[in-house]
Design a protein around this motif. Structure first.
Motif, PDB file in Angstrom:
ATOM      1  N   LEU A 112       0.911  -1.184   0.063  1.00  0.00           N
ATOM      2  CA  LEU A 112       0.064  -0.027  -0.140  1.00  0.00           C
ATOM      3  C   LEU A 112       0.734   1.256   0.102  1.00  0.00           C
ATOM      4  O   LEU A 112       0.706   2.126  -0.833  1.00  0.00           O
ATOM      5  N   SER A 161       1.373   4.591  -2.800  1.00  0.00           N
ATOM      6  CA  SER A 161       1.405   6.194  -2.205  1.00  0.00           C
ATOM      7  C   SER A 161       2.528   6.909  -2.460  1.00  0.00           C
ATOM      8  O   SER A 161       2.668   8.005  -3.004  1.00  0.00           O
ATOM      9  N   GLU A 188      -2.548   9.008  -4.631  1.00  0.00           N
ATOM     10  CA  GLU A 188      -3.414   7.768  -4.736  1.00  0.00           C
ATOM     11  C   GLU A 188      -3.212   6.762  -3.721  1.00  0.00           C
ATOM     12  O   GLU A 188      -1.945   6.754  -3.108  1.00  0.00           O
ATOM     13  N   LEU A 189      -4.200   5.914  -3.247  1.00  0.00           N
ATOM     14  CA  LEU A 189      -4.077   4.773  -2.281  1.00  0.00           C
ATOM     15  C   LEU A 189      -4.622   3.534  -2.908  1.00  0.00           C
ATOM     16  O   LEU A 189      -5.602   3.828  -3.804  1.00  0.00           O
ATOM     17  N   ASP A 227      -6.900   0.122  -2.987  1.00  0.00           N
ATOM     18  CA  ASP A 227      -7.947  -0.106  -2.216  1.00  0.00           C
ATOM     19  C   ASP A 227      -8.208  -1.588  -2.345  1.00  0.00           C
ATOM     20  O   ASP A 227      -9.129  -1.969  -1.549  1.00  0.00           O
ATOM     21  N   TYR A 274      -4.576   2.469   3.917  1.00  0.00           N
ATOM     22  CA  TYR A 274      -5.897   2.754   3.176  1.00  0.00           C
ATOM     23  C   TYR A 274      -7.012   3.149   4.210  1.00  0.00           C
ATOM     24  O   TYR A 274      -7.649   4.129   4.119  1.00  0.00           O
ATOM     25  N   THR A 275      -7.254   2.150   5.035  1.00  0.00           N
ATOM     26  CA  THR A 275      -8.311   2.454   6.063  1.00  0.00           C
ATOM     27  C   THR A 275      -8.049   3.620   7.033  1.00  0.00           C
ATOM     28  O   THR A 275      -8.986   4.310   7.288  1.00  0.00           O
ATOM     29  N   ARG A 282      -6.418   5.968   6.643  1.00  0.00           N
ATOM     30  CA  ARG A 282      -6.476   7.468   5.784  1.00  0.00           C
ATOM     31  C   ARG A 282      -7.876   7.924   5.282  1.00  0.00           C
ATOM     32  O   ARG A 282      -8.172   8.962   4.947  1.00  0.00           O
ATOM     33  N   THR A 283      -8.748   6.939   5.079  1.00  0.00           N
ATOM     34  CA  THR A 283      -9.788   7.016   4.275  1.00  0.00           C
ATOM     35  C   THR A 283     -11.161   6.891   5.160  1.00  0.00           C
ATOM     36  O   THR A 283     -12.260   7.284   4.926  1.00  0.00           O
ATOM     37  N   LEU A 298     -10.623  -1.792   3.416  1.00  0.00           N
ATOM     38  CA  LEU A 298      -9.765  -2.330   2.396  1.00  0.00           C
ATOM     39  C   LEU A 298     -10.159  -3.526   1.865  1.00  0.00           C
ATOM     40  O   LEU A 298     -10.834  -4.256   2.474  1.00  0.00           O
ATOM     41  N   LYS A 300      -5.154   0.034  -7.200  1.00  0.00           N
ATOM     42  CA  LYS A 300      -6.281   0.936  -7.026  1.00  0.00           C
ATOM     43  C   LYS A 300      -7.476   0.383  -8.015  1.00  0.00           C
ATOM     44  O   LYS A 300      -7.167   0.691  -9.216  1.00  0.00           O
TER      45      LYS A 300
END
Length: 336
Positions: A197, A201, A208-209, A211, A246-247, A249-250, A254, A279
């Protein structure tokens, strides 16, 4: 038309016109039923965005790409030149290809069905054709086609492939060996996933990340069934789902899926398990399918046979940038 029966009596045999009408009506009913049936085992649509828009007979599609460059800087009022911004443009051409799979019936099957009140033709062959199409597209999505020069999600040209750290028991890279015994600590496994991941980044300057994570069956089964520590019943997988980049930050979960074929897909660690991190967004990766599988009208291809052709057109997987995908190899040892 009549022919001699077993005991010498007449047996009616449908003429070609009646048989064609019967097969056409039956094929229409069968095809409708088959298209309503879902086949989750080879559901390639869960792995990647599928683009079905556009002219189904187009020779291909051209995708225009652009990027911006330039940076502001301090400037003297007496300077005769200033920094300039610019836009770089490029394009990718993806060719579409025709493929086919259909089914057929012979005169014996047709007449046996006609002579039974309410008789119907079996739909097994239509289902087999539909499954063959689904399997073809699933394999194309994962591995591309050497014949057509296409890459897949697991082996796309230009994607960075690297081995995860070899710090497991015995200095191995894999999380679990061929006997199902874990060789890395839960913390090391979580680190390996976050390395993938993090790689995306960093490659996109934290814009972008990823997912989605695809794992071999052996790896996903191990982390789903193994406690993260001796003092908790939480599994490694449930811990990963809460503690991944991912989780964090967003705030969104995932997407982690298993793909059996990844068990031997590694190249950086040859023949071992490959983790695919990407992604799943149409702006980065997509599967071109301008003409999903369709059955054509029935036609008689011989004196005793009726065929229902099936065709589809696809351009395979297209990655608009390889910066949003990573391959990490050596995460599992496939049982022999």
């Amino acid at each position: 038309m009549f022919g001699p029966g077993h005991n010498g009596g007449p047996v009616m045999i449908a003429d070609a016109t009646a048989a064609l009408a019967f097969v056409t009506a039956q094929a229409y009913r069968i095809n409708q039923t088959v298209y309503e049936t879902r086949y989750p085992d080879w559901d390639f649509g869960r792995l990647i965005y599928v683009e079905t828009e556009g002219d189904p007979w187009a020779p291909g599609i051209m995708t225009y790409l652009s990027d911006m460059s330039g940076a502001a800087n301090w400037q003297s009022g007496a300077a005769k030149d200033i920094p300039l911004a610019d836009v770089n443009q490029d394009f990718q051409l993806k060719t579409f290809h025709l493929a086919a799979i259909g089914y057929q019936y012979n005169i014996q099957e047709v007449n046996a069905a006609i002579q039974i009140p309410g008789g119907t033709l079996q739909n097994r062959r239509a289902k087999a054709a539909r499954l063959a199409y689904t399997k073809f597209m699933y394999d194309l999505t994962l591995f591309g086609s050497t014949e057509k020069g296409l890459g897949g999600v697991t082996n796309y040209p230009g994607v960075v492939a690297a081995a995860v750290p070899a710090d497991g028991t015995g200095s191995v890279t894999w999380w679990v060996n061929a006997s199902g015994v874990g060789t890395k600590t839960p913390a090391q496994i979580v680190r390996d996933i976050n390395l993938g991941l993090q790689g995306i980044s960093l490659a996109t300057y934290n814009i972008e990340l990823a997912d989605t994570v695809l794992l071999p069956d052996e790896a996903l089964n191990y982390i789903a069934a193994t406690p993260y520590s001796a003092t908790t019943m939480e599994t490694i997988l449930s811990f990963v789902m809460r503690n991944n980049l991912y989780t964090l930050r967003t705030g969104r979960p995932l997407n982690i899926r298993s793909v059996r074929e990844l068990g031997v897909a590694g190249t950086a660690v040859a023949g071992k398990g490959r983790m695919v991190v990407y992604k799943n967004d149409e702006n980065f990766v997509k599967l071109h399918l301008p003409m999903p599988h369709r059955f054509l009208p029935v036609y008689q291809d011989g004196p005793l046979n009726w065929q229902i052709p099936g065709i589809f057109r696809t351009g395979g997987v297209e990655m608009l940038t390889t910066a949003a995908i990573r391959y990490l190899d050596g995460i599992s040892e496939t049982p022999s």
